[in-house]
Design an enzyme around this catalytic site. Structure first.
Site, PDB file in Angstrom:
ATOM      1  N   ASP A 101       7.634   2.291   6.892  1.00 51.99           N
ATOM      2  CA  ASP A 101       7.094   3.508   6.297  1.00 51.99           C
ATOM      3  C   ASP A 101       6.536   4.429   7.379  1.00 51.99           C
ATOM      4  O   ASP A 101       7.076   4.478   8.491  1.00 51.99           O
ATOM      5  CB  ASP A 101       6.006   3.119   5.281  1.00 51.99           C
ATOM      6  CG  ASP A 101       5.915   4.080   4.109  1.00 51.99           C
ATOM      7  OD1 ASP A 101       5.481   5.220   4.317  1.00 51.99           O
ATOM      8  OD2 ASP A 101       6.269   3.679   2.984  1.00 51.99           O
ATOM      9  N   HIS A 142       0.732   7.584   3.582  1.00 49.89           N
ATOM     10  CA  HIS A 142       1.723   7.015   2.668  1.00 49.89           C
ATOM     11  C   HIS A 142       1.931   5.521   2.895  1.00 49.89           C
ATOM     12  O   HIS A 142       1.805   4.702   1.970  1.00 49.89           O
ATOM     13  CB  HIS A 142       3.052   7.764   2.797  1.00 49.89           C
ATOM     14  CG  HIS A 142       4.063   7.399   1.755  1.00 49.89           C
ATOM     15  ND1 HIS A 142       4.921   6.325   1.895  1.00 49.89           N
ATOM     16  CD2 HIS A 142       4.362   7.963   0.565  1.00 49.89           C
ATOM     17  CE1 HIS A 142       5.697   6.244   0.830  1.00 49.89           C
ATOM     18  NE2 HIS A 142       5.392   7.237   0.007  1.00 49.89           N
ATOM     19  N   ASN A 144      13.312  10.301  -6.780  1.00 47.38           N
ATOM     20  CA  ASN A 144      12.623  11.042  -7.827  1.00 47.38           C
ATOM     21  C   ASN A 144      13.415  12.254  -8.307  1.00 47.38           C
ATOM     22  O   ASN A 144      12.872  13.332  -8.522  1.00 47.38           O
ATOM     23  CB  ASN A 144      11.246  11.485  -7.330  1.00 47.38           C
ATOM     24  CG  ASN A 144      10.358  10.297  -7.006  1.00 47.38           C
ATOM     25  OD1 ASN A 144      10.446   9.256  -7.647  1.00 47.38           O
ATOM     26  ND2 ASN A 144       9.530  10.449  -5.996  1.00 47.38           N
ATOM     27  N   SER A 170       7.963   5.399  -4.995  1.00 46.96           N
ATOM     28  CA  SER A 170       7.380   4.701  -3.838  1.00 46.96           C
ATOM     29  C   SER A 170       6.381   3.631  -4.269  1.00 46.96           C
ATOM     30  O   SER A 170       6.529   2.455  -3.905  1.00 46.96           O
ATOM     31  CB  SER A 170       6.698   5.693  -2.892  1.00 46.96           C
ATOM     32  OG  SER A 170       7.601   6.262  -1.998  1.00 46.96           O
TER      33      SER A 170
END
Length: 391
Positions: free
Chosen positions: A44, A78, A174, A239
């Protein structure tokens, strides 16, 4: 979106907003497993190991030097948020992970859309991070990112990781009902995860695709607002759903350390919440809503063959093929870079109800009934739509 909550001062507020822990039956789950002994690679934006919830949870010293650049530095929060959803302890008012006994091995990889090209070039390519994780003793690889662009080096790295016995979860994206599944979720051996809300309804932003394998909570999930690590915000997307799927696998593997990735995945498929035939997965929910508790409470559960791929039809392998015999693939530089996914939480496409065989008061999900059916759950009505994979 949403109101930021300062971690120390609002511990109760943050953890009370982790609605999915109650819905998944976390209190009962933790009587059986916390994920202890299982390492999860988080590929990530890096993982800040200094947050109160992650102190002692991040194994930065186990990241190979060649791919360790900025591994514990996270400029946007994130990757740290994903790590906390998996293995956070909840200390100091932070997010408590679904598998708080697991450990995190962090990787900071290149991301699309960054204005700082020089900084990005210093970071590890996703394919390199996946290969490094494959060569380590991590069991689960979490990829809460997505990109519309295929990358042959990344695909080869995922096949290599599968040959090493790793279980990989990836965000489906998404794009909603009209979007397309993104990479790496499209690649063989990457388990694609969609997002659902607290009613058990798939979020409108969650991509409808043949590559969805599971649904997991992904709406109104606490996560860091930014890389300053001073406030949590509500976050939405595939996520966090992916992170919770990875945590689910860690819980199961902790109790059954001798199982292979195939067996862990097969039991999660067998126990997923759905009302349709297992061999006709949904384009919204895949094989159903992930329910690790159902695996943990079943002392007689059959994990099936150790070396047979439970997703052979999707992965293009033979039903009787020994997937551990997949040849090692040579390394190659990555040509494309992932972008972390995001999304809004308006709308829904299907619904779920309480698990009728729970034993106790914890709520889990089972997808109910036929197209256009309506359920009453807690006084509210939800339309149910059974969408299936395309032939």
């Amino acid at each position: 979106m949403s109101v930021g909550l300062a971690p120390g001062a609002a511990a109760q507020d943050i953890q009370s907003r982790q609605w999915y822990l109650k819905a998944m039956g976390a209190d009962e789950i933790w009587k059986y497993s916390t994920g202890k002994g299982v390492k999860v690679a988080v590929i990530d934006s890096g993982v800040n190991s200094a947050t109160s919830s992650l102190k002692g949870q991040v194994l930065a010293d186990q990241v190979p030097t060649s791919v360790s650049y900025m591994a514990t530095e996270d400029k946007d929060g994130h990757g740290t948020g994903m790590a906390e959803l998996i293995a956070g302890t909840g200390s100091g008012g932070g997010v408590r992970g679904l598998a708080p006994g697991a450990k995190i091995v962090p990787f900071h990889v290149q991301s699309a859309g960054s204005a700082d090209a020089k900084y990005q070039l210093k970071l590890t390519a996703p394919a390199e991070a996946i290969r490094a994780a494959a060569d380590s003793d991590v069991k689960v690889i979490n990829m809460s990112f997505s990109s519309p662009y295929p990358d042959s080096a990344e695909e080869d790295a995922i096949k290599y990781a599968a040959s090493k016995g790793k279980l990989m979860f990836a965000a489906i994206g998404n794009g909603g009902a009209k979007g397309k599944a993104e990479y790496p979720a499209v690649y063989p051996y990457a388990v694609g995860v969609s997002a659902m809300d607290k009613s058990g309804t798939v979020a409108k932003f969650s991509t409808k695709s043949n590559y969805v394998d599971f649904a997991a909570p992904g709406v109104h999930i606490p996560g860091w607002c930014d890389g300053k690590f001073t406030q949590y915000c509500d976050t939405d997307g595939t996520s966090p759903a992916t992170a919770l799927a990875s945590a689910s696998a860690a819980l199961v593997w902790s109790v059954h350390p001798d199982w292979t990735a195939n067996q862990v995945l097969r039991t999660l498929i067998d126990t997923a919440g759905r009302s349709w035939a297992k061999d006709e997965p949904s384009t919204y929910l895949g094989y159903g809503i992930i329910r690790p508790r159902r695996v943990l409470i079943d002392k007689n559960i059959d994990p099936g063959p150790a070396n047979r791929d439970p997703l052979y039809a999707e992965n293009g392998t033979d039903a009787d093929e020994d997937v551990t015999a997949t040849p090692s693939l040579s390394a190659a530089p990555a040509s494309g870079h992932p972008s972390k996914d995001a999304g809004s939480s308006s709308g829904a496409t299907s619904a779920a109800a309480k698990d009728s065989g729970s034993g106790g008061n914890s709520q889990t999900w089972v997808i109910i009934g036929a197209a256009a059916a309506v359920l009453l759950i807690g006084g509210a009505g939800f339309a149910v739509l059974r969408a299936r994979r395309n032939a």
